[in-house]
Design a protein around this motif. Structure first.
Motif, short mmCIF file in Angstrom:
data_model
loop_
_atom_site.label_atom_id
_atom_site.label_comp_id
_atom_site.label_asym_id
_atom_site.label_seq_id
_atom_site.Cartn_x
_atom_site.Cartn_y
_atom_site.Cartn_z
N ARG A 191 0.83 -1.21 0.00
CA ARG A 191 0.00 0.00 0.00
C ARG A 191 0.86 1.26 0.00
NH1 ARG A 191 -3.15 -2.82 3.79
NH2 ARG A 191 -2.18 -1.61 5.47
N ALA A 192 1.91 1.25 0.83
CA ALA A 192 2.78 2.42 0.90
C ALA A 192 3.50 2.67 -0.43
CB ALA A 192 3.81 2.24 2.02
N GLU A 193 3.97 1.60 -1.05
CA GLU A 193 4.70 1.76 -2.31
C GLU A 193 3.77 2.08 -3.48
OE1 GLU A 193 7.71 2.27 -2.55
OE2 GLU A 193 8.36 1.60 -0.58
N LEU A 194 2.52 1.60 -3.42
CA LEU A 194 1.55 2.00 -4.44
C LEU A 194 1.31 3.50 -4.40
CD1 LEU A 194 -1.19 -0.80 -4.35
CD2 LEU A 194 0.10 -0.05 -6.36
N ALA A 195 1.22 4.04 -3.19
CA ALA A 195 1.02 5.48 -3.05
C ALA A 195 2.22 6.25 -3.58
CB ALA A 195 0.77 5.83 -1.58
N GLU A 196 3.43 5.75 -3.29
CA GLU A 196 4.63 6.43 -3.76
C GLU A 196 4.77 6.30 -5.29
OE1 GLU A 196 8.19 8.64 -3.69
OE2 GLU A 196 6.43 8.51 -2.39
N LEU A 197 4.38 5.15 -5.82
CA LEU A 197 4.41 4.96 -7.27
C LEU A 197 3.50 5.98 -7.96
CD1 LEU A 197 4.42 1.61 -9.16
CD2 LEU A 197 2.82 3.36 -9.84
N ALA A 198 2.29 6.14 -7.42
CA ALA A 198 1.34 7.10 -7.99
C ALA A 198 1.86 8.53 -7.87
CB ALA A 198 -0.01 6.96 -7.30
N ARG A 199 2.47 8.84 -6.71
CA ARG A 199 2.99 10.19 -6.50
C ARG A 199 4.09 10.51 -7.50
NH1 ARG A 199 6.97 13.19 -4.71
NH2 ARG A 199 8.34 11.39 -4.46
N ARG A 200 5.02 9.58 -7.65
CA ARG A 200 6.15 9.84 -8.55
C ARG A 200 5.69 9.92 -10.00
NH1 ARG A 200 12.01 7.74 -6.81
NH2 ARG A 200 11.85 8.11 -4.57
N THR A 201 4.75 9.07 -10.39
CA THR A 201 4.25 9.12 -11.75
C THR A 201 3.61 10.48 -12.02
OG1 THR A 201 3.86 6.73 -11.75
CG2 THR A 201 2.70 8.02 -13.42
N GLN A 202 2.86 11.00 -11.05
CA GLN A 202 2.23 12.31 -11.21
C GLN A 202 3.29 13.41 -11.30
OE1 GLN A 202 -0.80 13.35 -11.75
NE2 GLN A 202 -0.27 15.52 -11.61
N VAL A 203 4.31 13.33 -10.46
CA VAL A 203 5.38 14.33 -10.48
C VAL A 203 6.09 14.34 -11.83
CG1 VAL A 203 7.65 14.91 -9.52
CG2 VAL A 203 5.75 14.37 -7.99
N TYR A 204 6.42 13.17 -12.34
CA TYR A 204 7.20 13.07 -13.55
C TYR A 204 6.39 13.34 -14.82
CZ TYR A 204 10.52 10.73 -10.44
OH TYR A 204 11.36 10.41 -9.41
N ARG A 205 5.14 12.86 -14.84
CA ARG A 205 4.36 12.93 -16.07
C ARG A 205 3.30 14.01 -16.04
NH1 ARG A 205 2.50 7.62 -16.70
NH2 ARG A 205 4.41 7.09 -17.80
N GLY A 206 2.77 14.33 -14.86
CA GLY A 206 1.70 15.31 -14.76
C GLY A 206 0.46 14.84 -15.49
N ASP A 207 -0.10 15.69 -16.33
CA ASP A 207 -1.30 15.35 -17.09
C ASP A 207 -0.98 14.72 -18.45
OD1 ASP A 207 -2.93 16.35 -15.07
OD2 ASP A 207 -2.86 18.38 -15.88
#
Length: 210
Positions: A99-115
């Protein structure tokens, strides 16, 4: 011989890929953060689109650096069942880490890719690039995730890798390409003069430039 830095390693990897050829319709996916400067040079030299494929290591609760699995970009955990049994990890412990790493995966993907939408991989040749492979666990998770997304041909490409990682990946990827695969490996960082940490800001800047 060491690489000066990740950029030089990327240029040497690009030269290897150009000699091999056959990547006219490919997409380059980098494993952040260290794989991005390498992949940037490859994408630029081969004139290919560049994107990130975030993969997170699943570390032991008391020893986060010791992985019992990894999370691919699609969020599906790859877990070493034998290691879990050996270490007697409880399902609740595994779930908490996932669960913790899923949240971090989503956060980093958003940071790097945005919209920006992810590059389409279905039916395409995909070059998956990192700055090096020690065990190859995260690269294996990335390759398996791309298989689930129906990628055409999946090729793992790195500047340097251990012989063990190359052998293991040959069973997963369609091809494994390394500039160097030294018998005495030690660690990825040992093959770079400058192996300083790549920052999120550097990743975003390179992706924007690409």
């Amino acid at each position: 011989m060491k690489f000066r830095d990740r950029a030089q390693a990327g240029r040497q990897l690009a030269a290897l890929l150009q000699r091999r050829g056959g990547f006219a319709d490919a997409v380059v996916l980098a494993l952040p953060r260290g794989g991005v400067p390498v992949a940037f040079e490859v994408a630029r030299a081969l004139r290919l689109p560049l994107d990130v494929l975030v993969v997170r290591k699943l570390g032991l609760p008391e020893q986060p650096e010791y992985a019992f699995g990894a999370l691919a970009g699609d969020g599906v955990p790859e877990i070493d069942a034998h290691l879990v049994r050996t270490l007697d990890l409880r399902p609740s412990e595994i779930d908490a880490v996932v669960r913790a790493e899923l949240a971090e995966l989503a956060r980093r993907t958003q940071v790097y890719r945005g919209d920006r939408p992810a590059c389409e991989v279905q039916g395409r040749t995909v070059l998956v690039i990192d700055d090096g492979l020690a065990t190859g666990a995260t690269m294996r998770a990335a390759v398996r995730g791309l298989r689930r997304q129906s990628a055409g041909s999946v090729i793992a490409a790195v500047p340097v890798a251990s012989p063990e990682a190359c052998e293991a990946l040959q069973r997963e990827a369609d091809d494994v390409l390394c500039v160097r695969c030294p018998t005495v490996f030690r660690a990825v960082g040992a093959w770079y003069e400058d192996f300083s940490q790549t920052t999120d800001e550097e990743v975003c800047a390179l992706l924007a430039q690409a």
